[in-house]
Design a protein around this motif. Structure first.
Motif, mmCIF file in Angstrom:
data_model
loop_
_atom_site.group_PDB
_atom_site.id
_atom_site.type_symbol
_atom_site.label_atom_id
_atom_site.label_comp_id
_atom_site.label_asym_id
_atom_site.label_seq_id
_atom_site.Cartn_x
_atom_site.Cartn_y
_atom_site.Cartn_z
ATOM 1 N N PRO A 47 -0.918 9.540 1.089
ATOM 2 C CA PRO A 47 -0.147 8.307 0.904
ATOM 3 C C PRO A 47 1.219 8.400 1.585
ATOM 4 O O PRO A 47 1.752 9.483 1.793
ATOM 5 N N TYR A 48 1.775 7.230 1.922
ATOM 6 C CA TYR A 48 3.116 7.131 2.461
ATOM 7 C C TYR A 48 3.872 6.072 1.683
ATOM 8 O O TYR A 48 3.265 5.169 1.096
ATOM 9 N N ALA A 49 5.187 6.159 1.697
ATOM 10 C CA ALA A 49 5.992 5.228 0.915
ATOM 11 C C ALA A 49 6.219 3.888 1.610
ATOM 12 O O ALA A 49 6.621 2.925 0.960
ATOM 13 N N SER A 50 5.975 3.815 2.894
ATOM 14 C CA SER A 50 6.232 2.574 3.621
ATOM 15 C C SER A 50 5.006 1.675 3.594
ATOM 16 O O SER A 50 3.889 2.106 3.915
ATOM 17 N N PRO A 51 5.171 0.403 3.228
ATOM 18 C CA PRO A 51 4.017 -0.501 3.152
ATOM 19 C C PRO A 51 3.339 -0.736 4.499
ATOM 20 O O PRO A 51 2.161 -1.109 4.519
ATOM 21 N N GLU A 52 4.032 -0.513 5.602
ATOM 22 C CA GLU A 52 3.437 -0.745 6.919
ATOM 23 C C GLU A 52 2.270 0.203 7.205
ATOM 24 O O GLU A 52 1.474 -0.053 8.111
ATOM 25 N N ASN A 53 2.163 1.268 6.440
ATOM 26 C CA ASN A 53 1.111 2.261 6.641
ATOM 27 C C ASN A 53 -0.209 1.896 5.987
ATOM 28 O O ASN A 53 -1.183 2.629 6.140
ATOM 29 N N TYR A 54 -0.259 0.787 5.255
ATOM 30 C CA TYR A 54 -1.445 0.452 4.479
ATOM 31 C C TYR A 54 -2.243 -0.665 5.124
ATOM 32 O O TYR A 54 -1.686 -1.607 5.681
ATOM 33 N N ASP A 55 -3.554 -0.520 5.023
ATOM 34 C CA ASP A 55 -4.468 -1.405 5.725
ATOM 35 C C ASP A 55 -5.001 -2.546 4.863
ATOM 36 O O ASP A 55 -5.368 -3.596 5.404
ATOM 37 N N TYR A 56 -5.097 -2.323 3.574
ATOM 38 C CA TYR A 56 -5.670 -3.328 2.679
ATOM 39 C C TYR A 56 -4.790 -3.478 1.444
ATOM 40 O O TYR A 56 -4.241 -2.493 0.939
ATOM 41 N N TRP A 57 -4.753 -4.727 0.952
ATOM 42 C CA TRP A 57 -3.921 -5.048 -0.204
ATOM 43 C C TRP A 57 -4.688 -5.910 -1.191
ATOM 44 O O TRP A 57 -5.515 -6.738 -0.784
ATOM 45 N N GLY A 58 -4.383 -5.715 -2.476
ATOM 46 C CA GLY A 58 -4.898 -6.616 -3.492
ATOM 47 C C GLY A 58 -4.012 -7.840 -3.629
ATOM 48 O O GLY A 58 -2.990 -7.965 -2.943
ATOM 49 N N GLN A 59 -4.396 -8.722 -4.541
ATOM 50 C CA GLN A 59 -3.667 -9.973 -4.709
ATOM 51 C C GLN A 59 -2.477 -9.831 -5.640
ATOM 52 O O GLN A 59 -1.627 -10.721 -5.710
ATOM 53 N N GLY A 60 -2.404 -8.739 -6.377
ATOM 54 C CA GLY A 60 -1.272 -8.469 -7.255
ATOM 55 C C GLY A 60 -1.526 -8.863 -8.693
ATOM 56 O O GLY A 60 -2.332 -9.742 -8.982
ATOM 57 N N THR A 61 -0.825 -8.190 -9.594
ATOM 58 C CA THR A 61 -0.875 -8.509 -11.016
ATOM 59 C C THR A 61 0.544 -8.467 -11.562
ATOM 60 O O THR A 61 1.321 -7.568 -11.241
ATOM 61 N N GLN A 62 0.879 -9.458 -12.391
ATOM 62 C CA GLN A 62 2.247 -9.600 -12.881
ATOM 63 C C GLN A 62 2.483 -8.675 -14.073
ATOM 64 O O GLN A 62 1.693 -8.639 -15.020
ATOM 65 N N VAL A 63 3.585 -7.957 -14.025
ATOM 66 C CA VAL A 63 4.051 -7.158 -15.154
ATOM 67 C C VAL A 63 5.431 -7.670 -15.538
ATOM 68 O O VAL A 63 6.335 -7.737 -14.699
#
Length: 124
Positions: free
Chosen positions: A104-120
Motif C-alpha cells: 500500500p501507499y499513502a497517496s490516492p493517485e496510486n490506487y486503481d479502484y475505488w468504492g462509493q464510500g460510506t458515511q461515518v
C-alpha cells in the motif's frame, strides 16, 4: 476489473467503535494491496490505513495510529477497518481502494479502484 462495496458506516458517539467492511469482486483480490481513505467536507482525501496483499504488514495515517486496525480476509474477498475510540474529527466519508501491486501507499493517485464510500459520523 475490481468492484468495491463498503458497508458498516453510521452514527456513533465519541469514544465508540465501528467496523467497516469492503467487499471486493473479482478473482484477483488477493494480489491487490488495499487501503482505506476518508474525506471530510471541504478537505482533501486523507490516507487512513493500508495493508499488503497477504496481510503481512499494515500502514497507518498518524491521526489514527493506535485506534484503527486494518485487516483482510482473502478467502472472503473482504478488507476491514476496525475503528475504536472514535472522535468527532473522524467524521468523514470513508472509501475503500485497491492497488494493483503488493504494497500500500499513502497517496490516492496510486490506487486503481475505488468504492462509493460510506458515511461515518461521530457526535460529541
Amino acid at each position: 476489473q475490481v468492484q468495491l462495496v463498503e458497508s458498516g458506516g453510521g452514527l456513533v458517539q465519541t469514544g465508540g467503535s465501528l467496523r467497516l467492511s469492503c467487499a471486493a469482486s473479482g478473482r484477483t483480490f488477493a494480489s491487490y494491496a488495499m487501503a482505506w481513505f476518508r474525506q471530510a467536507p471541504g478537505k482533501e482525501r486523507e490516507f487512513v490505513a493500508g495493508i499488503r496483499w497477504n496481510g503481512s504488514s499494515q500502514l497507518y495515517g498518524d491521526s489514527v495510529k493506535g485506534r484503527f486496525t486494518i485487516s483482510r480476509d482473502n478467502g472472503k474477498n473482504t478488507v476491514y477497518l476496525q475503528m475504536n475510540n472514535l472522535r468527532p474529527e473522524d467524521t468523514a466519508v470513508y472509501y475503500c481502494a485497491a492497488r494493483d501491486g503488493y504494497s500500500p501507499y499513502a497517496s490516492p493517485e496510486n490506487y486503481d479502484y475505488w468504492g462509493q464510500g460510506t458515511q461515518v459520523t461521530v457526535s460529541s
